[in-house]
Design an enzyme around this catalytic site. Structure first.
Site, short mmCIF file in Angstrom:
data_model
loop_
_atom_site.label_atom_id
_atom_site.label_comp_id
_atom_site.label_asym_id
_atom_site.label_seq_id
_atom_site.Cartn_x
_atom_site.Cartn_y
_atom_site.Cartn_z
CG ASN A 4 -16.95 3.84 -35.69
OD1 ASN A 4 -16.20 3.21 -34.94
ND2 ASN A 4 -17.34 5.07 -35.42
NE ARG B 279 -8.71 13.04 -35.10
CZ ARG B 279 -9.91 12.65 -35.55
NH1 ARG B 279 -11.02 13.07 -34.97
NH2 ARG B 279 -10.00 11.83 -36.58
CG ASN C 206 -18.58 11.27 -40.64
OD1 ASN C 206 -19.41 11.31 -39.72
ND2 ASN C 206 -18.22 10.14 -41.19
N GLY D 100 -31.91 11.52 -38.30
CA GLY D 100 -31.84 11.11 -36.90
C GLY D 100 -32.95 10.12 -36.58
CB ALA E 149 -26.29 7.17 -34.56
N GLY E 150 -24.57 7.68 -37.12
CA GLY E 150 -24.47 7.99 -38.54
C GLY E 150 -23.63 6.97 -39.29
CG ASP E 151 -19.61 6.54 -38.42
OD1 ASP E 151 -19.62 7.31 -39.39
OD2 ASP E 151 -18.95 6.77 -37.38
CG ASP F 78 -17.12 5.85 -31.02
OD1 ASP F 78 -17.60 6.06 -29.89
OD2 ASP F 78 -16.34 6.64 -31.58
#
Length: 318
Positions: A39, A107, A167, A231, A261-263, A299
Site C-alpha cells: 500500500n 496466508r 502494524n 486516528g 488509513a495508517g499506511d 486498501d
C-alpha cells in the site's frame, strides 16, 4: 534505482460490496491488491517518487494479478521473485459503515513467508533515501523475521533513513508476548517510529501519546523521531531534542473503510520528507492521505495523485 524501498507480503483482497453483512452472508466481492507495505509503495509511486518493492509471489492467478498491478503502479519489481512451491496470500474483508471491518486471512506458508534471503544480496541501495519496514513481515515466519533483521542491518550499514510502523497483526503471531517483544526490538533500528495510539496500549500498556513517544525514544539511540497516529484526531510528534507538536486531522464526512488509513499516513509522511517538507508539514500530508484512504473501499485505491492531494488539502483549509 528507487528513492524508496520496502519489503512485505503482497496479497489479493476480496472485499465485500455488501455493507454491514458478515463474511458468511456477503455475496458480492471486489478484488484489489493489498498488503501494508505494498500500500505504501503504491501511494509513494502515485505521488511521483520511484519505489522498489521486495517480496515473493506464487505462480498462480493472484500472483499474476499482483505482478500486473505492480507494473501498472510503476513500482519496481526487480526483487519480487516467483515461487513455484508456494501460493500467493489473500484475504477476505467485510464492508462496514462504522468501525473496522472483519478480515479473514489465507496466508500461512505463502510464497512471501518463504522469501529467499539471497535476494537481499542483489539489492542496490545506492539511490535509496528512505526505507519503510513494518512488523507484519516479521510475523509471517521465522524465516522472514531473520530476513527483516538482515535487511535492517544492510540499511544501517548503508546509512539509510529507516521508518518503522508496528502494524500489529496478532492473528499472525504465535503469542502476544512474542509480538510485543519482537516488534519493539525491530523498532530500535528505525530513525522514525510511527505507532498508532491503540498499538501503544498493546506494546507498552499506554495510550498516552507522550508516554508512547518517550518509550521509543528512550529505547534506542537510532530513533530520533516518534509520530503517534491518533486516528481522526491527527498525529502527535516528539523528537529527541524534546520538541513536540500535535498535527490536527482532516474532516471526513463518510467513512467507507478504515483499512489502509495508517499506511496512507506513512505515504504522506514519507513523500513529504522526500519532497523536502518540514516534519510537521509532512505529517500534515500524512493526515490528509489517511483521511482520503477511509473514503474508499480498497486498501489503497483512495491514495491520491499530486493534483488530488493538493485539491483536497486546499478545500479542507477553507
Amino acid at each position: 534505482m528507487a528513492e524508496f524501498l520496502t519489503i512485505g507480503e503482497p496479497m489479493a483482497v476480496l472485499a465485500s460490496s455488501n455493507p454491514d453483512k458478515s463474511l458468511v452472508d456477503a455475496t458480492d466481492f471486489e478484488k484489489f491488491v493489498a498488503g501494508a507495505e505494498l500500500n505504501v509503495a503504491i501511494g509513494v509511486s502515485r505521488l511521483g517518487h520511484r519505489a522498489e518493492y521486495i517480496s515473493a509471489v506464487g505462480q498462480d492467478p493472484f500472483g499474476k494479478f499482483i505482478q500486473k498491478s505492480l507494473a501498472e503502479a510503476a513500482i519496481g519489481n526487480d526483487y519480487v521473485s516467483e515461487d513455484a512451491q508456494h501460493w500467493t496470500g489473500f484475504y477476505l474483508k467485510e464492508r462496514v459503515t462504522h468501525g473496522d471491518p472483519a478480515t479473514f486471512y489465507f496466508r500461512k506458508n505463502s510464497a512471501a513467508a518463504n522469501f529467499d534471503s539471497h535476494v537481499l544480496d542483489q539489492i542496490d541501495f545506492s539511490d535509496v533515501k528512505i526505507a519503510h519496514l513494518s512488523g507484519i513481515f516479521a510475523a509471517l515466519s521465522e524465516n522472514d523475521l531473520s530476513v527483516l533483521r538482515q535487511l535492517n542491518q544492510y540499511l544501517r550499514d548503508a546509512g539509510k533513513f529507516i521508518t518503522f510502523d508496528p502494524n500489529l497483526r496478532p492473528v499472525l503471531w504465535d503469542s502476544q508476548a512474542k509480538m510485543i517483544k519482537v516488534t519493539n526490538e525491530l523498532a530500535k533500528n528505525a530513525d522514525l517510529v510511527m505507532p498508532g495510539i491503540n498499538e501503544g496500549k498493546v506494546l507498552l500498556g499506554s495510550d498516552d501519546p507522550e508516554t508512547i513517544a518517550n518509550f521509543y525514544l528512550d529505547q534506542s539511540d537510532y530513533t530520533k523521531t516518534v509520530i503517534v497516529k491518533l486516528g481522526p484526531k491527527g498525529a502527535y510528534i516528539k523528537q529527541r531534542n524534546g520538541d513536540t507538536q500535535t498535527i490536527p486531522g482532516f474532516y471526513v464526512e463518510t467513512v467507507v473503510d478504515t483499512v489502509g488509513a495508517g499506511d496512507g499516513f506513512a505515504v504522506g509522511l514519507i513523500t513529504g520528507l522526500l519532497d523536502g517538507l518540514p516534519l510537521d508539514k509532512a505529517a500534515r500530508r500524512g493526515c490528509a492521505i489517511g483521511a482520503l484512504a477511509v473514503m474508499s473501499p480498497g486498501d489503497n485505491d483512495g491514495y491520491p495523485t499530486p493534483d488530488e492531494l493538493t485539491t483536497f488539502m486546499q478545500v479542507q483549509q477553507h
